[in-house]
Design a protein around this motif. Sequence first.
Motif, short mmCIF file in Angstrom:
data_model
loop_
_atom_site.label_atom_id
_atom_site.label_comp_id
_atom_site.label_asym_id
_atom_site.label_seq_id
_atom_site.Cartn_x
_atom_site.Cartn_y
_atom_site.Cartn_z
N ASN A 260 38.36 39.75 45.18
CA ASN A 260 38.03 38.35 44.90
C ASN A 260 36.85 38.29 43.93
O ASN A 260 35.78 38.86 44.22
CB ASN A 260 37.70 37.61 46.20
CG ASN A 260 37.43 36.14 46.00
OD1 ASN A 260 36.34 35.77 45.56
ND2 ASN A 260 38.39 35.31 46.33
N GLY A 261 37.01 37.61 42.82
CA GLY A 261 35.98 37.60 41.78
C GLY A 261 34.61 37.19 42.28
O GLY A 261 33.61 37.83 41.96
N LEU A 262 34.55 36.13 43.10
CA LEU A 262 33.27 35.63 43.57
C LEU A 262 32.66 36.54 44.64
O LEU A 262 31.49 36.91 44.57
CB LEU A 262 33.42 34.21 44.12
CG LEU A 262 32.12 33.55 44.61
CD1 LEU A 262 31.12 33.42 43.46
CD2 LEU A 262 32.41 32.20 45.22
N LEU A 263 33.48 36.93 45.63
CA LEU A 263 32.94 37.74 46.73
C LEU A 263 32.64 39.18 46.30
O LEU A 263 31.80 39.84 46.90
CB LEU A 263 33.90 37.75 47.92
CG LEU A 263 33.86 36.53 48.84
CD1 LEU A 263 34.49 36.85 50.19
CD2 LEU A 263 32.45 36.02 49.07
N GLU A 360 43.40 34.97 53.15
CA GLU A 360 43.09 33.54 53.12
C GLU A 360 41.64 33.30 53.56
O GLU A 360 40.95 32.43 53.01
CB GLU A 360 44.05 32.81 54.05
CG GLU A 360 43.87 31.29 54.05
CD GLU A 360 44.72 30.61 55.11
OE1 GLU A 360 44.74 29.36 55.11
OE2 GLU A 360 45.34 31.30 55.94
N LEU A 361 41.17 34.07 54.52
CA LEU A 361 39.79 33.91 54.99
C LEU A 361 38.80 34.20 53.87
O LEU A 361 37.83 33.46 53.67
CB LEU A 361 39.52 34.84 56.18
CG LEU A 361 38.15 34.67 56.85
CD1 LEU A 361 38.06 33.31 57.57
CD2 LEU A 361 37.88 35.80 57.83
N VAL A 362 39.04 35.25 53.12
CA VAL A 362 38.18 35.60 51.99
C VAL A 362 38.16 34.48 50.97
O VAL A 362 37.10 34.10 50.44
CB VAL A 362 38.65 36.93 51.35
CG1 VAL A 362 38.02 37.14 49.98
CG2 VAL A 362 38.31 38.10 52.27
N GLU A 363 39.31 33.90 50.67
CA GLU A 363 39.40 32.81 49.70
C GLU A 363 38.60 31.59 50.17
O GLU A 363 37.91 30.93 49.38
CB GLU A 363 40.86 32.43 49.48
CG GLU A 363 41.65 33.52 48.74
CD GLU A 363 43.15 33.25 48.73
OE1 GLU A 363 43.58 32.29 49.42
OE2 GLU A 363 43.89 34.00 48.06
#
Length: 416
Positions: A260-263, A360-363
């Motif tokens: 994930n780009g942000l995380l 989905e949780l990461v998003e």
Amino acid sequence: MKGLSEPSAFPYGFPRIIWVAARPPAPPFSGITSKTLCGLQALSTQTEIDLVTFVNPPSVEEYKAKLQQYWGKEPVSIHILPLQPRARWYQGLVRCRFQSSLLFDGKLLDVKLSELSWSSLDRLVIFDDIILAHLGVRYSANAIISPHDCMSDMFFSHHKIQKPSLAKIKKYVQYLLALHYEKKFYHWFLLVHVITHRDRVLLERINPLARYHVVPNADLLNPGLIRDFNSRWDVLIWGDLTIPSCARGAQEFLMYAQRNGLLASASKMLIGKVSRKEAEAIIGKNMMMQIEYSPRLEDEFGRMRSAKIVVIPDIGGAGIKNRVVNVLSSGLCLACLLSQMEGVEAVADRGAINAVTMKELVERIAWALQTGEYKQIAEAGQHIYYSHYNLDLNYRLWREMIERALAIRERVLRSK
């Protein structure tokens, strides 16, 4: 199975409780003894309690002092019975018993419970663990069994996640033994106490003849978490890497976070309870390179670490997760799979970041960090938690369970 004494003039009053604890409820408390702590704290506000517990003979004086120090100011009388020599695992299998069940001396327990007038109508007995069920049946006409979880489901959950090994086989054997106990013993008791409605539903399918009653755990084991929205960590992953379901969940979370780009660029701290070397062997060196790691929640100065969002990475198990409750009650922003919200369902999706899959949780975590919504979620979660699961309500629920058990007992006596 023994019967009750003749009716006395105490059919409706609150009885003296005889609490039979498989493990001594003394600090440091764990997930296993947290239910016992909650029950004793709640019921000691209502009545006097005789606490009967078991200890290895060399440690009797040590635990007597620990128990007296912790419970001495409460109306709790302490009675310690010696454990028998440790049994071999195959001895338990031959007798269809948990290995630890063989450590309890039924004759000594019978003498003690008779001394405490267990069958009097101004008494009520609570057995606080599934491993005591085969002994408790003898007193079930005046007793509650409190396994707290659907233990067969918990053991099977851990079995599924575990990699092929002797430990995996052991979990399957424990699953079969728990299922045997749940089917054979539970319906003899006045009530079966569990801590979530999911556990009740699962057990009703296994033994529909038993009566179940739900009383969740209160947050009595909070390590002292603090809310700090200015923390240098965006995400704190609070787990126990000795538990396979937690280790697998932490791996999955970090894998999706890396994609994930942000995380991927967010600051992350993993709390794992094991040494860094052990954590690398479990999580993998590449995964460990993207995070900071500590075995403990406290830093080197004894201060509790915090973060904008706290992730509970478990993907299995059963019952209420103490860490979930700790995070919610402390006003931090909780993120976990929906399955981990057992016992605090009122908070789900409104006062926590929840999802069905780890991807989905990461998003959703990335969205909450990007928008700043984690602050509102944290505040909502704490408000809902204290509205639905506060200590006064918990105490009332324990009282209601005792009153229900007395009503069942009275009805049984009238029918004779």
